[in-house]
Structures are given as C-alpha cells and as structure tokens.
Design an enzyme around this catalytic site. Sequence first.
Site, PDB file in Angstrom:
ATOM      1  CG  ASP A  14      56.990  -5.377   4.624  1.00  0.00           C
ATOM      2  OD1 ASP A  14      57.842  -6.594   4.105  1.00  0.00           O
ATOM      3  OD2 ASP A  14      57.634  -5.714   6.054  1.00  0.00           O
ATOM      4  NE  ARG A  52      52.378 -14.359   3.430  1.00  0.00           N
ATOM      5  CZ  ARG A  52      52.583 -12.996   4.082  1.00  0.00           C
ATOM      6  NH1 ARG A  52      51.719 -13.075   4.597  1.00  0.00           N
ATOM      7  NH2 ARG A  52      53.780 -12.667   3.824  1.00  0.00           N
ATOM      8  CE  LYS A  89      52.952  -6.088   8.984  1.00  0.00           C
ATOM      9  NZ  LYS A  89      53.510  -6.816   9.034  1.00  0.00           N
ATOM     10  CB  SER A  90      58.529  -6.293  13.011  1.00  0.00           C
ATOM     11  OG  SER A  90      58.610  -6.057  11.890  1.00  0.00           O
ATOM     12  NE  ARG A 118      54.407  -3.012   5.018  1.00  0.00           N
ATOM     13  CZ  ARG A 118      53.734  -2.908   6.041  1.00  0.00           C
ATOM     14  NH1 ARG A 118      54.066  -1.837   6.009  1.00  0.00           N
ATOM     15  NH2 ARG A 118      54.060  -3.613   7.042  1.00  0.00           N
ATOM     16  NE  ARG A 172      52.680  -6.606  -0.143  1.00  0.00           N
ATOM     17  CZ  ARG A 172      53.485  -6.390   1.069  1.00  0.00           C
ATOM     18  NH1 ARG A 172      54.663  -6.322   1.314  1.00  0.00           N
ATOM     19  NH2 ARG A 172      52.357  -6.422   2.224  1.00  0.00           N
ATOM     20  CD  GLN A 184      56.622 -13.033   8.742  1.00  0.00           C
ATOM     21  OE1 GLN A 184      56.666 -14.260   7.810  1.00  0.00           O
ATOM     22  NE2 GLN A 184      56.566 -11.898   8.573  1.00  0.00           N
ATOM     23  NE  ARG A 207      60.750  -9.678  15.726  1.00  0.00           N
ATOM     24  CZ  ARG A 207      60.111 -10.098  14.084  1.00  0.00           C
ATOM     25  NH1 ARG A 207      59.171  -9.599  14.496  1.00  0.00           N
ATOM     26  NH2 ARG A 207      60.818 -10.434  13.143  1.00  0.00           N
ATOM     27  CB  SER A 237      62.544 -15.438   5.568  1.00  0.00           C
ATOM     28  OG  SER A 237      61.414 -15.279   6.723  1.00  0.00           O
TER      29      SER A 237
HETATM   30  C1  S3P Z   1      58.282  -9.953   9.400  1.00  0.00           C
HETATM   31  C2  S3P Z   1      59.922 -10.003   8.547  1.00  0.00           C
HETATM   32  C3  S3P Z   1      59.217  -9.750   6.870  1.00  0.00           C
HETATM   33  C4  S3P Z   1      58.899  -8.441   6.377  1.00  0.00           C
HETATM   34  C5  S3P Z   1      57.639  -8.130   7.529  1.00  0.00           C
HETATM   35  C6  S3P Z   1      57.723  -8.298   8.430  1.00  0.00           C
HETATM   36  C7  S3P Z   1      58.757  -9.675  10.857  1.00  0.00           C
HETATM   37  O1  S3P Z   1      58.703 -11.428   6.430  1.00  0.00           O
HETATM   38  O2  S3P Z   1      58.292  -8.987   5.219  1.00  0.00           O
HETATM   39  O3  S3P Z   1      56.001  -7.642   7.254  1.00  0.00           O
HETATM   40  O4  S3P Z   1      58.381  -8.725  11.498  1.00  0.00           O
HETATM   41  O5  S3P Z   1      59.447 -10.398  10.988  1.00  0.00           O
HETATM   42  P1  S3P Z   1      59.788 -11.979   5.996  1.00  0.00           P
HETATM   43  O6  S3P Z   1      60.322 -13.015   7.265  1.00  0.00           O
HETATM   44  O7  S3P Z   1      59.037 -13.132   5.166  1.00  0.00           O
HETATM   45  O8  S3P Z   1      60.921 -11.559   4.635  1.00  0.00           O
END
Ligand code: S3P
Length: 425
Positions: free
Chosen positions: A312, A119, A19-20, A385, A343, A166, A24, A164
């Site tokens: 995750d 969030r 997914k990540s 999840r 969670r 993100q 990107r 993080s």
């Molecule tokens: C992700 C970073 C993680 C992860 C999310 C995907 C990403 O979150 O939990 O499912 O793709 O950068 P955080 O950056 O909030 O930890």
Amino acid sequence: MNFSKCGPLRGEVTVPGDKSVSHRSVMFGSIASGTTEIHNFLQGADCLSTISCFRRMGIEIENKGGTILVHGRGMHGLQKPDGILDCGNSGTTTRLISGILSAQDFTVTLTGDASIQKRPMERIMDPLSQMGAKIRSLHGNGCAPLEIIGSPLHGIRYLSPVASAQVKSAVLLAGLYADGETRVTEPELSRNHTELMLSRFGADVRTENTTAVIRPAAELYGQKILVPGDISSAAFFIAAGLLVPGSELLIRNVGINPTRDGILRVCRKMGADLTLLNENHGAGEPVADLLAKSSRLHGITIGGAIIPTLIDELPMIAAMACFAEGETIIRDAAELKVKESNRIDVMVRNLSAMGADVEETPDGMVIRGGRPLHGTQIDSRLDHRIAMTFAVVSCLAEGETEILGAECVNISYPEFYQDLARLIQ
Ligand code: S3P
C-alpha cells in the site's frame, strides 16, 4: 482541492489506527462470545462499512469515538440481514466477510461502490468454493455483487497464487467453521494480523514459513484490542519528513509488524535518516515512534518478498523515487493494478504530468529521479492513497497542484489534510 510548494515540516503527529487491524477487531469481536473493547479504532469510511455490515446482521456495536464496544453473539450468532450488505469502497470488508458468510445458515448478497464492483473476487470465490461454499458473482464477471449461500464447509490445503492477506484471511475465517484443518500457502508472506488476532481470540492458528494453518473453533472469546497507528498512513509523513528540505517529523505510536514494515527497510536502503524510538509490544502488535529527518536519497531496486510488506506504500515510494538520485526499479508489484485504482497507471500518468521521468512496466515502474516537478491537475481516481501521495508531492513541486477527488482520504485518514497543514512551518 489546491496545494502549493511549502517550507519544512516540523513537529509531532499521531496517525489514526491501523485499517487492517480495525476491520479484524470488529469482525472477530462479532463472532466471539462476550464484549470486545477496541481502542484507537480507525473511524475511516472503510472500517465504518465493516461496522455497518455486522450491525445489519444483528450485532450491537457501540461507537464511542475512539473506543468501540462489540457485543459478540458467538460463532453462530449472526442473523440474516434484511437486504443487500454494502461494503462501500472496502476490499478488506468484502473479502474477509465472505469467508465468514460462506459458513452461515442463511443467504446474503454483498456489494459495494463502483471501484469494488471492478475488483477481482475469483481469488476468494475459488478457495471458498473448494471448501464447499456456494458463492457466485451475480453479473458473472468475477466481481461483486456476490451471492453467498451459507453451507457446511470442509478444510482444504490451498496454494494461493497471490500473496494476499485478504485471500488468506477469507480462507482462514471459513476454516474456523470447517470440519478439519485448513492450510493456506502463499508465494510470499502477506500481513499476518488475522493470525495474530485470531490466536488472541482463542483460535488454534499457527504459521509454518509462508503457510498459515487453522483448526476449527468451537468458540472465540471477546478481547481488549489496542489498535496501533497505521504505518500505511505514517508513510506519507515519513516521505514528507525525508523529502522536504529542513524537515524533522516525529510520528508517534506506529505499528511496525515485520509483515508491514517494508517501507522502513526501503527508506533506509535509499539512504534515509529514519530512527525508531520507544519500541514496545504492549498492544499485541509491535509499535514504535518514528523520527524522519530530511535526507539525500538514492535509487534502489524493490522486488520479491518485500513487496507484500509495503504494497500500500508503493505509490508514495514511487513518488519518493522521483526525488532520489539515480534509478529506482519497482518489480513483482502487478497487484497494484487491482487496488482501489490501477495504481501503476495512475502513478505513471500523474507523475509524468508533473514532469517526472517514469515508465510503466508489466509488474511495476522504473523511475529516474532528479528532475524538478511542477504542479498540475491530478486525478486521484477517488483512491485515498493516490490523493495523499500527491498532497505530499505538492509540497515539493513548483507552483500549484490541484487534486481532484481529494476528499476520498476519508476512507483511511479523514484528518489527513489538517494534520499535514499543521506541520508545515
Ligand atoms: C489488506 C491487505 C492488502 C492491502 C489492503 C488491506 C488487509 O490487500 O492492500 O489495503 O487488511 O488484509 P491484498 O490482500 O489484496 O494484498
């Protein structure tokens, strides 16, 4: 959806793309020049939200099943969308796109579903504002909807309070457009897909311990990206293979980037018979096949630098600990409270309802394994999840388990239930 206790799981499974990495690849392809060709893209709702946002900003994106073609328009080629951008359930879309939008020459409003609107977004609003971005929470609660007025940005040195990816990625993407170097230091290293992929696209980005450093880019160049299988999706089959007596599962082509592989290290420490086969680096990210055989597990303590590498997977790990001998302590994981659901709360409630001995702590859980679990009604809180974790737990619980909102797996693994059912002997 109803599930019942089942016999061993055997055979092979190929989990969908990461997914990540999928998010990107579309984002960077959109602001690169030339075409980006993406193979094994995850066709889950979150990544489709990213595609739809960039299409709304004038990027032509062809979705041919497994392969995506992104016809990038360069660093300054995005156009103002004609309405609000909808990021759906996707925190990655919301936070990463904010870094890019902070530097455009238009104003845009972003929002998403009920979960996204709860969030925390201050974590990106703070550093992006320090860089000169004009970004505000329209309801004044630090959450989406966000209004972003694109502005000239300058590089900063940012000490992030959370590990993080993100947050790090939002700042690095803004840093591509800033007038000088940008540095992000994290308390622990989070997943580094942005750094690896941006460097492939031609950006000047480097890592010094837990600091990522980026210099502004004049141009990025379209790439061919082969997305590895998602270790976060593989986690459910790793757990099923280890826990259900008599099981043996081969999970093909899984991304094992060291910033994501904490689940493997934890399983081994718990005594798992888990083998890596066919390791290779062909895709720009390390991948391997994983062979999981049913094992007797024991409890361990999980905390510190490993947490971001398995964040995750913690719901599945907490459930695994219920079947391990002795106590498992999960700490330094307060971030779990601000994921698609809280969670910690949702795991403690649902595992307790099934008969487990599990206790909530301020930054994690304590689980005493060994009690038999029984089926009951599980509220997934529409968190993908959580739904997948309890589908695996139902394989081991006496009687029937009903999972409410089970269809939410479409976020990251639309074919999950079919793949699980196929492996049950
Ligand atoms: C992700 C970073 C993680 C992860 C999310 C995907 C990403 O979150 O939990 O499912 O793709 O950068 P955080 O950056 O909030 O930890």
